[in-house]
Design an enzyme around this catalytic site. Sequence first.
Site, PDB file in Angstrom:
ATOM      1  N   LEU A 102      29.357   0.359  43.837  1.00 32.50           N
ATOM      2  CA  LEU A 102      30.151  -0.418  42.898  1.00 32.50           C
ATOM      3  C   LEU A 102      30.476   0.493  41.716  1.00 32.50           C
ATOM      4  O   LEU A 102      29.657   1.313  41.326  1.00 32.50           O
ATOM      5  CB  LEU A 102      29.377  -1.648  42.394  1.00 32.50           C
ATOM      6  N   ASP A 103      31.662   0.307  41.154  1.00 32.15           N
ATOM      7  CA  ASP A 103      32.027   1.097  39.983  1.00 32.15           C
ATOM      8  C   ASP A 103      31.065   0.814  38.836  1.00 32.15           C
ATOM      9  O   ASP A 103      30.397  -0.223  38.812  1.00 32.15           O
ATOM     10  CB  ASP A 103      33.455   0.760  39.547  1.00 32.15           C
ATOM     11  N   LYS A 104      31.025   1.701  37.884  1.00 26.89           N
ATOM     12  CA  LYS A 104      30.097   1.591  36.758  1.00 26.89           C
ATOM     13  C   LYS A 104      30.166   0.236  36.069  1.00 26.89           C
ATOM     14  O   LYS A 104      29.140  -0.345  35.694  1.00 26.89           O
ATOM     15  CB  LYS A 104      30.383   2.714  35.752  1.00 26.89           C
TER      16      LYS A 104
END
Length: 234
Positions: A102-104
Amino acid sequence: MRLDKFLSNMGKATRSEGGKLVRAGKVLVNGVPAKKSDMQINPDKDEVLLNGVPVTYKKFTYIMLNKPEGYVSATDDPNEKTVLDLVDPEDRRRGLFPCGRLDKNTLGLVILTNDGEGAHRLLSPKHHVSKVYKFEALSPISQKDVEMLEGGVDIGGYVTKPCKVTLTGDTQGEITLTEGKYHQIKRMLEAVDNKITYLERISFGTIELDPQLKRGEWRYLTQKEEELFIKQNG
Protein backbone atom coordinates in the site's frame (compact mmCIF):
# COMPACT_ATOMS: atom_id res chain seq x y z
CA MET A 1 15.92 -28.77 12.25
CA ARG A 2 18.68 -27.31 14.42
CA LEU A 3 17.53 -26.17 17.84
CA ASP A 4 18.93 -22.65 17.45
CA LYS A 5 17.23 -22.33 14.05
CA PHE A 6 13.97 -23.50 15.58
CA LEU A 7 14.18 -20.84 18.30
CA SER A 8 15.07 -18.23 15.70
CA ASN A 9 12.25 -19.24 13.34
CA MET A 10 9.76 -19.02 16.20
CA GLY A 11 11.01 -15.50 16.94
CA LYS A 12 12.30 -16.42 20.40
CA ALA A 13 15.96 -15.60 19.90
CA THR A 14 18.62 -14.98 17.29
CA ARG A 15 20.99 -17.84 16.52
CA SER A 16 23.64 -16.43 18.85
CA GLU A 17 21.08 -15.69 21.58
CA GLY A 18 19.81 -19.26 21.24
CA GLY A 19 23.29 -20.57 21.93
CA LYS A 20 23.53 -18.47 25.09
CA LEU A 21 20.15 -19.69 26.30
CA VAL A 22 21.17 -23.31 25.76
CA ARG A 23 24.47 -22.83 27.62
CA ALA A 24 22.56 -21.21 30.48
CA GLY A 25 20.36 -24.29 30.75
CA LYS A 26 17.19 -22.40 29.89
CA VAL A 27 16.16 -24.69 27.02
CA LEU A 28 14.69 -28.16 27.59
CA VAL A 29 14.01 -30.68 24.85
CA ASN A 30 11.59 -33.41 25.91
CA GLY A 31 12.27 -32.56 29.53
CA VAL A 32 16.07 -32.74 29.24
CA PRO A 33 18.33 -29.66 29.23
CA ALA A 34 19.76 -29.16 25.75
CA LYS A 35 23.54 -29.42 25.64
CA LYS A 36 24.21 -28.00 22.19
CA SER A 37 22.39 -25.34 20.23
CA ASP A 38 23.01 -27.19 16.96
CA MET A 39 21.30 -30.38 18.12
CA GLN A 40 18.70 -31.70 15.70
CA ILE A 41 15.06 -31.72 16.75
CA ASN A 42 11.77 -32.67 15.12
CA PRO A 43 9.63 -29.53 15.56
CA ASP A 44 6.43 -31.49 14.94
CA LYS A 45 7.14 -34.09 17.64
CA ASP A 46 9.72 -32.84 20.15
CA GLU A 47 8.66 -30.65 23.07
CA VAL A 48 10.79 -27.56 23.53
CA LEU A 49 10.56 -25.40 26.65
CA LEU A 50 12.20 -21.98 26.97
CA ASN A 51 12.35 -20.72 30.54
CA GLY A 52 9.69 -23.31 31.35
CA VAL A 53 7.30 -22.10 28.66
CA PRO A 54 6.45 -24.37 25.68
CA VAL A 55 7.59 -23.08 22.29
CA THR A 56 4.90 -24.13 19.82
CA TYR A 57 6.03 -24.82 16.28
CA LYS A 58 4.24 -23.00 13.51
CA LYS A 59 5.73 -23.04 10.05
CA PHE A 60 4.26 -19.73 8.89
CA THR A 61 2.91 -16.60 10.53
CA TYR A 62 0.00 -14.60 9.11
CA ILE A 63 -0.92 -11.19 10.52
CA MET A 64 -3.73 -8.76 9.67
CA LEU A 65 -2.74 -5.13 10.10
CA ASN A 66 -4.86 -2.00 9.82
CA LYS A 67 -2.27 0.27 8.26
CA PRO A 68 -2.25 3.92 9.35
CA GLU A 69 -1.07 6.85 7.30
CA GLY A 70 2.66 7.56 7.12
CA TYR A 71 4.02 4.00 7.09
CA VAL A 72 5.66 2.41 4.07
CA SER A 73 4.97 -1.17 3.02
CA ALA A 74 8.51 -2.46 3.35
CA THR A 75 10.59 -4.61 5.66
CA ASP A 76 13.18 -1.91 6.23
CA ASP A 77 13.67 1.71 5.31
CA PRO A 78 16.42 4.04 6.56
CA ASN A 79 14.24 7.13 6.31
CA GLU A 80 10.65 6.02 6.87
CA LYS A 81 8.58 4.09 9.39
CA THR A 82 7.57 0.69 8.03
CA VAL A 83 4.54 -1.50 8.67
CA LEU A 84 6.82 -3.92 10.53
CA ASP A 85 7.49 -1.23 13.14
CA LEU A 86 3.90 -1.76 14.27
CA VAL A 87 4.23 -5.45 15.24
CA ASP A 88 6.09 -7.19 18.06
CA PRO A 89 9.88 -7.66 17.74
CA GLU A 90 9.37 -11.39 18.27
CA ASP A 91 7.24 -11.54 15.12
CA ARG A 92 9.62 -9.30 13.16
CA ARG A 93 12.39 -11.83 13.83
CA ARG A 94 10.34 -14.43 12.00
CA GLY A 95 11.08 -12.76 8.65
CA LEU A 96 7.71 -11.14 8.03
CA PHE A 97 7.05 -9.02 4.95
CA PRO A 98 3.94 -7.29 3.55
CA CYS A 99 1.97 -9.36 1.06
CA GLY A 100 1.48 -6.72 -1.58
CA ARG A 101 2.00 -3.03 -0.97
CA LEU A 102 0.00 0.00 0.00
CA ASP A 103 1.23 3.51 -0.68
CA LYS A 104 2.59 5.46 2.27
CA ASN A 105 -0.63 7.41 2.74
CA THR A 106 -3.07 4.64 1.80
CA LEU A 107 -4.83 3.06 4.76
CA GLY A 108 -6.27 -0.31 5.62
CA LEU A 109 -5.68 -4.01 5.21
CA VAL A 110 -2.15 -5.32 5.01
CA ILE A 111 -1.31 -9.00 5.42
CA LEU A 112 2.12 -9.69 6.88
CA THR A 113 3.56 -13.16 6.49
CA ASN A 114 6.74 -15.17 6.09
CA ASP A 115 5.07 -17.55 3.65
CA GLY A 116 6.99 -16.45 0.58
CA GLU A 117 5.63 -19.05 -1.80
CA GLY A 118 2.05 -18.45 -0.69
CA ALA A 119 2.39 -14.68 -1.02
CA HIS A 120 3.92 -15.02 -4.47
CA ARG A 121 1.01 -17.14 -5.67
CA LEU A 122 -1.52 -14.77 -4.12
CA LEU A 123 0.01 -11.79 -5.94
CA SER A 124 0.44 -13.58 -9.24
CA PRO A 125 -1.66 -11.94 -12.00
CA LYS A 126 -2.85 -15.34 -13.22
CA HIS A 127 -4.77 -15.90 -9.97
CA HIS A 128 -6.83 -12.70 -10.43
CA VAL A 129 -7.19 -12.17 -6.66
CA SER A 130 -9.41 -9.15 -6.10
CA LYS A 131 -8.69 -6.22 -3.79
CA VAL A 132 -11.43 -3.83 -2.69
CA TYR A 133 -10.74 -0.19 -1.78
CA LYS A 134 -12.91 2.56 -0.35
CA PHE A 135 -12.11 5.91 -1.90
CA GLU A 136 -13.03 9.57 -1.90
CA ALA A 137 -12.37 11.87 -4.84
CA LEU A 138 -11.89 15.61 -5.06
CA SER A 139 -14.66 16.14 -7.62
CA PRO A 140 -17.98 14.37 -8.35
CA ILE A 141 -17.72 11.17 -10.38
CA SER A 142 -20.09 10.83 -13.32
CA GLN A 143 -21.59 7.65 -14.74
CA LYS A 144 -19.40 8.20 -17.78
CA ASP A 145 -16.34 8.26 -15.50
CA VAL A 146 -17.47 4.98 -13.93
CA GLU A 147 -17.85 3.36 -17.37
CA MET A 148 -14.41 4.55 -18.40
CA LEU A 149 -12.77 3.31 -15.20
CA GLU A 150 -14.51 -0.07 -15.40
CA GLY A 151 -13.55 -0.54 -19.04
CA GLY A 152 -9.89 0.34 -18.51
CA VAL A 153 -8.01 3.62 -18.72
CA ASP A 154 -4.54 4.59 -19.86
CA ILE A 155 -2.39 5.38 -16.82
CA GLY A 156 0.74 6.27 -18.74
CA GLY A 157 1.43 3.66 -21.40
CA TYR A 158 -0.57 0.95 -19.67
CA VAL A 159 -4.31 0.34 -19.99
CA THR A 160 -5.80 -1.02 -16.78
CA LYS A 161 -7.78 -4.24 -16.72
CA PRO A 162 -11.55 -4.14 -16.25
CA CYS A 163 -12.60 -3.37 -12.69
CA LYS A 164 -15.75 -2.73 -10.67
CA VAL A 165 -16.70 0.73 -9.38
CA THR A 166 -19.62 1.20 -6.98
CA LEU A 167 -20.50 4.76 -6.03
CA THR A 168 -21.79 5.45 -2.51
CA GLY A 169 -21.98 9.22 -3.01
CA ASP A 170 -21.11 11.93 -5.51
CA THR A 171 -17.42 11.70 -4.68
CA GLN A 172 -17.23 8.40 -2.78
CA GLY A 173 -17.29 4.73 -3.60
CA GLU A 174 -15.57 1.39 -3.73
CA ILE A 175 -13.34 0.03 -6.45
CA THR A 176 -12.41 -3.61 -6.97
CA LEU A 177 -9.16 -4.43 -8.78
CA THR A 178 -7.46 -7.67 -9.75
CA GLU A 179 -4.09 -6.03 -10.34
CA GLY A 180 -1.86 -3.62 -8.48
CA LYS A 181 0.22 -1.25 -10.55
CA TYR A 182 2.18 1.56 -8.92
CA HIS A 183 -0.23 4.21 -7.56
CA GLN A 184 -2.85 2.58 -9.78
CA ILE A 185 -6.08 3.97 -8.33
CA LYS A 186 -4.65 7.48 -8.02
CA ARG A 187 -3.52 7.33 -11.64
CA MET A 188 -6.88 5.93 -12.75
CA LEU A 189 -8.74 8.86 -11.19
CA GLU A 190 -6.28 11.26 -12.80
CA ALA A 191 -7.11 9.62 -16.14
CA VAL A 192 -10.70 10.88 -15.75
CA ASP A 193 -9.54 14.34 -14.63
CA ASN A 194 -10.08 13.74 -10.92
CA LYS A 195 -7.99 13.19 -7.83
CA ILE A 196 -8.01 10.72 -4.92
CA THR A 197 -8.27 12.35 -1.49
CA TYR A 198 -8.78 9.18 0.60
CA LEU A 199 -7.97 5.54 -0.07
CA GLU A 200 -8.38 2.48 2.15
CA ARG A 201 -8.08 -1.21 1.31
CA ILE A 202 -10.89 -3.14 2.97
CA SER A 203 -10.41 -6.64 1.55
CA PHE A 204 -7.76 -8.81 -0.03
CA GLY A 205 -9.30 -11.75 -1.84
CA THR A 206 -11.73 -13.38 0.57
CA ILE A 207 -10.07 -11.85 3.66
CA GLU A 208 -11.78 -8.71 4.95
CA LEU A 209 -10.36 -6.05 7.25
CA ASP A 210 -11.54 -6.66 10.80
CA PRO A 211 -13.69 -3.61 11.74
CA GLN A 212 -12.60 -4.06 15.37
CA LEU A 213 -8.98 -3.25 14.47
CA LYS A 214 -8.13 0.39 15.01
CA ARG A 215 -5.54 2.15 12.85
CA GLY A 216 -2.11 0.75 13.64
CA GLU A 217 -3.51 -2.33 15.39
CA TRP A 218 -2.94 -5.89 14.26
CA ARG A 219 -3.84 -9.47 15.07
CA TYR A 220 -3.03 -12.97 13.83
CA LEU A 221 -5.29 -14.39 11.17
CA THR A 222 -7.88 -16.76 12.53
CA GLN A 223 -7.72 -20.40 11.49
CA LYS A 224 -10.55 -19.78 9.03
CA GLU A 225 -8.72 -16.77 7.54
CA GLU A 226 -5.51 -18.80 7.22
CA GLU A 227 -7.50 -21.44 5.36
CA LEU A 228 -8.91 -18.74 3.08
CA PHE A 229 -5.39 -17.41 2.46
CA ILE A 230 -4.18 -20.87 1.50
CA LYS A 231 -7.31 -21.72 -0.50
CA GLN A 232 -7.12 -18.67 -2.71
CA ASN A 233 -3.52 -19.66 -3.39
CA GLY A 234 -4.63 -23.06 -4.68
